[in-house]
Design a protein around this motif. Structure first.
Motif, PDB file in Angstrom:
ATOM      1  N   GLN A 189       0.852  -1.181   0.000  1.00 50.61           N
ATOM      2  CA  GLN A 189       0.000   0.000   0.000  1.00 50.61           C
ATOM      3  C   GLN A 189       0.896   1.242   0.000  1.00 50.61           C
ATOM      4  O   GLN A 189       2.038   1.194   0.467  1.00 50.61           O
ATOM      5  CB  GLN A 189      -0.910  -0.024   1.238  1.00 50.61           C
ATOM      6  CG  GLN A 189      -2.259   0.642   1.038  1.00 50.61           C
ATOM      7  CD  GLN A 189      -2.222   2.131   1.349  1.00 50.61           C
ATOM      8  OE1 GLN A 189      -1.301   2.612   2.000  1.00 50.61           O
ATOM      9  NE2 GLN A 189      -3.227   2.860   0.906  1.00 50.61           N
ATOM     10  N   VAL A 190       0.395   2.334  -0.516  1.00 52.67           N
ATOM     11  CA  VAL A 190       1.225   3.516  -0.743  1.00 52.67           C
ATOM     12  C   VAL A 190       1.843   4.072   0.543  1.00 52.67           C
ATOM     13  O   VAL A 190       2.875   4.743   0.502  1.00 52.67           O
ATOM     14  CB  VAL A 190       0.406   4.619  -1.464  1.00 52.67           C
ATOM     15  CG1 VAL A 190      -0.696   5.165  -0.560  1.00 52.67           C
ATOM     16  CG2 VAL A 190       1.303   5.727  -1.985  1.00 52.67           C
ATOM     17  N   CYS A 191       1.256   3.792   1.705  1.00 53.22           N
ATOM     18  CA  CYS A 191       1.818   4.329   2.947  1.00 53.22           C
ATOM     19  C   CYS A 191       3.231   3.796   3.201  1.00 53.22           C
ATOM     20  O   CYS A 191       4.044   4.461   3.848  1.00 53.22           O
ATOM     21  CB  CYS A 191       0.911   4.027   4.139  1.00 53.22           C
ATOM     22  SG  CYS A 191       0.699   2.284   4.496  1.00 53.22           S
ATOM     23  N   TRP A 192       3.540   2.601   2.675  1.00 53.08           N
ATOM     24  CA  TRP A 192       4.901   2.075   2.825  1.00 53.08           C
ATOM     25  C   TRP A 192       5.890   2.875   1.988  1.00 53.08           C
ATOM     26  O   TRP A 192       7.018   3.141   2.424  1.00 53.08           O
ATOM     27  CB  TRP A 192       4.942   0.597   2.437  1.00 53.08           C
ATOM     28  CG  TRP A 192       4.458  -0.286   3.538  1.00 53.08           C
ATOM     29  CD1 TRP A 192       3.210  -0.826   3.679  1.00 53.08           C
ATOM     30  CD2 TRP A 192       5.206  -0.698   4.683  1.00 53.08           C
ATOM     31  NE1 TRP A 192       3.143  -1.560   4.841  1.00 53.08           N
ATOM     32  CE2 TRP A 192       4.353  -1.500   5.475  1.00 53.08           C
ATOM     33  CE3 TRP A 192       6.515  -0.485   5.109  1.00 53.08           C
ATOM     34  CZ2 TRP A 192       4.774  -2.076   6.676  1.00 53.08           C
ATOM     35  CZ3 TRP A 192       6.935  -1.055   6.305  1.00 53.08           C
ATOM     36  CH2 TRP A 192       6.071  -1.838   7.073  1.00 53.08           C
ATOM     37  N   GLU A 193       5.475   3.259   0.794  1.00 53.00           N
ATOM     38  CA  GLU A 193       6.329   4.123  -0.026  1.00 53.00           C
ATOM     39  C   GLU A 193       6.531   5.467   0.659  1.00 53.00           C
ATOM     40  O   GLU A 193       7.637   6.029   0.645  1.00 53.00           O
ATOM     41  CB  GLU A 193       5.702   4.331  -1.398  1.00 53.00           C
ATOM     42  CG  GLU A 193       5.720   3.111  -2.305  1.00 53.00           C
ATOM     43  CD  GLU A 193       5.262   3.472  -3.704  1.00 53.00           C
ATOM     44  OE1 GLU A 193       6.022   4.154  -4.419  1.00 53.00           O
ATOM     45  OE2 GLU A 193       4.138   3.087  -4.076  1.00 53.00           O
ATOM     46  N   LYS A 194       5.470   5.982   1.245  1.00 50.90           N
ATOM     47  CA  LYS A 194       5.576   7.264   1.952  1.00 50.90           C
ATOM     48  C   LYS A 194       6.556   7.158   3.113  1.00 50.90           C
ATOM     49  O   LYS A 194       7.410   8.035   3.314  1.00 50.90           O
ATOM     50  CB  LYS A 194       4.199   7.691   2.469  1.00 50.90           C
ATOM     51  CG  LYS A 194       3.235   8.157   1.403  1.00 50.90           C
ATOM     52  CD  LYS A 194       1.923   8.606   2.049  1.00 50.90           C
ATOM     53  CE  LYS A 194       0.948   9.152   1.025  1.00 50.90           C
ATOM     54  NZ  LYS A 194      -0.321   9.595   1.652  1.00 50.90           N
ATOM     55  N   ALA A 195       6.414   6.090   3.907  1.00 50.62           N
ATOM     56  CA  ALA A 195       7.287   5.923   5.065  1.00 50.62           C
ATOM     57  C   ALA A 195       8.749   5.862   4.633  1.00 50.62           C
ATOM     58  O   ALA A 195       9.623   6.513   5.233  1.00 50.62           O
ATOM     59  CB  ALA A 195       6.905   4.657   5.831  1.00 50.62           C
ATOM     60  N   ALA A 196       9.024   5.089   3.579  1.00 49.82           N
ATOM     61  CA  ALA A 196      10.402   4.976   3.090  1.00 49.82           C
ATOM     62  C   ALA A 196      10.928   6.320   2.584  1.00 49.82           C
ATOM     63  O   ALA A 196      12.061   6.712   2.866  1.00 49.82           O
ATOM     64  CB  ALA A 196      10.476   3.920   1.992  1.00 49.82           C
TER      65      ALA A 196
END
Length: 518
Positions: A189-196
């Motif tokens: 989910q996009v929140c993982w990309e955001k966190a990274a």
């Protein structure tokens, strides 16, 4: 007998009651007439546009404000027919009353609202035990956790904790700590990309294939190096709902002598697996699993937004990330990205946990699994390729696609648009990269998606297909353009700043993958 009364002049009526000094005072005070009409729609506000850009100078009555905003919101879609989202759309009236009664409570004020704070602690304890968390109150023995606005915040906190713990170890060893990375699926989910991106962690992606929609454990562990802060394993992927093999990843790490932590993103599956397949090992029973997040507002059955994150022990939550704050009269330990928030969602979660109990959750999740199986079998009978797992091997959802057929004039997106005309929101997606732009549709089976409503959906899918099959390619294209422009919010969106449209830095921007709705 009834006495007779005179009908005085207005000035006589007033002057007779006022002192001379007051009569001479001329103050410029607001004296606008109130407008009383037979209905809201007879007021002057009903003939005007609602304010859009600037706060109005004058006030309006509360019933007019309520009705006009309510009418405006009526143009939103029907949440019950939104089969794109995992988010809860039904709660009992008693739960809603408790939540409404707590709207004014600032949850962070533990001193003023100690019972609300204690309810959070109870929820953390219950959820932690559901995930087989170690128990105990001694330092660095028992699990610790907190509520969050949703799984996105929970994941941000987990990534922060893994990164800081890795960094501290590298500093102790006198090694460089400027190249942290995290291993995860390309279907995250996009929140993982955001966190990274936000916390400057390199993404090491395990790519899906046309036949495999989850991480390959061997490939995942092979990507681990000395700069890896952790591995993300998903308990119920966004696209197909399949559970990634956390145990296989854990066992491979043990076999290779690696001490890499695993974070399990159980946003959707955390409240499903313990009740449907309780013997599946994915949680703190596995030695390398150090933290788990779960969304209370998905299969936790609470309105948005509430999420939870639990760490195996305080050892995995670096102390320098936790702030002891004396705020509003009491010392409190805080590890959050935000501060003030309402207590309503936490109280709603507690209501569901004690109202339903394990038996209640088990009954609901069992019904959802049965409904998903029925829908999957029905769509297979209509000729669709089923991409999701059945009978508890994945989330209660159905991911499906059309059979490959060169002479077909429509695709999955055209079918999704046609269903939108009938009121259903059934999203079409382009799968994760390296799947040759595989297209798919997905139906999330939520608590209020009954067998009867499922039958209605199946009927509409069949009728939509029949209609599309009678249309030529050009007619379908024109209809899609019309529906996209007039029947979907994205076609009418004006809130996306031109500068940020069509970005090229995310997985979606680089590969065309659709970020699925949660």
């Amino acid at each position: 007998m009834v006495h007779l009364s005179t009908i005085p002049d207005e000035n006589q009526a007033i002057n007779g009651k006022l002192a001379d000094g007051i009569k001479k005072a001329h103050l410029q005070l607001v004296n606008d007439d109130d407008s009383f009409t037979t209905s809201v729609y007879g007021s002057r506000f009903a003939a005007r546009d609602l304010p859009k850009h600037e706060m109005p100078e004058a006030e309006m009555s509360r019933d007019v404000a309520y009705r006009l905003i309510k009418d405006h919101l009526s143009l939103d879609g029907n949440p019950i027919l939104n089969l794109a989202s995992f988010v809860t759309t039904y709660m009992e009236e008693e739960a809603e009353k408790l939540m409404v009664e707590s709207f004014s409570k600032n949850f962070i004020d533990y001193e003023e609202y100690p019972q609300s704070a204690d309810i959070q602690n109870r929820c953390v304890s219950m959820i932690g035990r559901l995930f087989h968390a170690p128990t105990g109150v001694e330092e660095e023995v028992g699990a610790v956790g907190t509520s969050c606005v949703g799984s996105s915040e929970a994941i941000m906190l987990a990534v922060l904790a893994m990164k800081r713990r890795w960094k501290n170890k590298r500093i102790e060893e006198g090694k460089a700590y400027d190249r942290p990375n995290i291993v995860m699926s390309s279907a995250v989910q996009v929140c993982w990309e955001k966190a990274a991106r936000y916390f400057e962690v390199e993404e090491k992606l395990v790519y899906c294939t046309e036949e495999r929609y989850v991480i390959d454990p061997e490939e995942t562990v092979n990507l681990v190096d000395e700069n890896t802060i952790g591995i993300c394993a998903i308990l119920g992927t966004t696209y197909t709902g399949e559970y990634e093999d956390v145990k296989a990843v854990n066992d491979l790490l043990t076999k290779k002598g690696l001490n890499t932590p695993i974070h399990v993103d159980a946003a959707s599956g955390g409240f499903v697996v313990p009740f449907v397949v309780p013997d599946l090992e994915w949680d703190f029973r596995l030695e390398h699993v150090v933290s788990i997040n779960v969304s209370g507002h998905k299969y936790g059955l609470v309105y948005p937004g509430v999420g939870w994150v639990v760490w195996r022990s305080a050892e995995y939550l670096p102390q320098e990330l936790v702030f002891n704050i004396n705020y509003l009269g009491a010392d409190q330990a805080s590890f959050t990205l935000n501060f003030s928030k309402g207590a309503s969602q936490v109280i709603g979660q507690y209501y569901q946990l004690i109202r339903l109990g394990k038996h209640g959750y088990r009954a609901i999740m069992s019904n959802l699994t049965r409904t998903a199986n029925y829908l999957s079998d029905s769509l297979a009978a209509l000729g669709f390729i089923i991409m999701s797992k059945k009978s508890g091997e994945g989330l209660p959802l159905v991911a499906f696609r059309l059979q490959p057929q060169e002479d077909r004039n429509y695709d999955e997106f055209a079918l999704a648009h046609q269903l939108r005309v009938r009121g259903w929101v059934v999203p079409a997606y382009t799968m994760a990269p390296n799947t040759k732009n595989l297209k798919m549709l997905r139906v999330v089976v939520r608590e209020d998606f009954t067998r009867n409503r499922c039958d209605s959906l199946i009927t509409d899918i069949k009728q939509s297909q029949q209609l599309l099959e009678q249309m030529d390619r050009e007619s379908i294209k024109k209809q899609q353009e019309f529906i996209h422009k007039h029947n979907t919010s994205s076609g009418k969106a004006t809130h996306n700043h031109p500068k940020f449209r069509r970005e090229k830095h995310s997985i979606q921007g680089k590969t065309g993958k659709t970020h699925a709705i949660c």
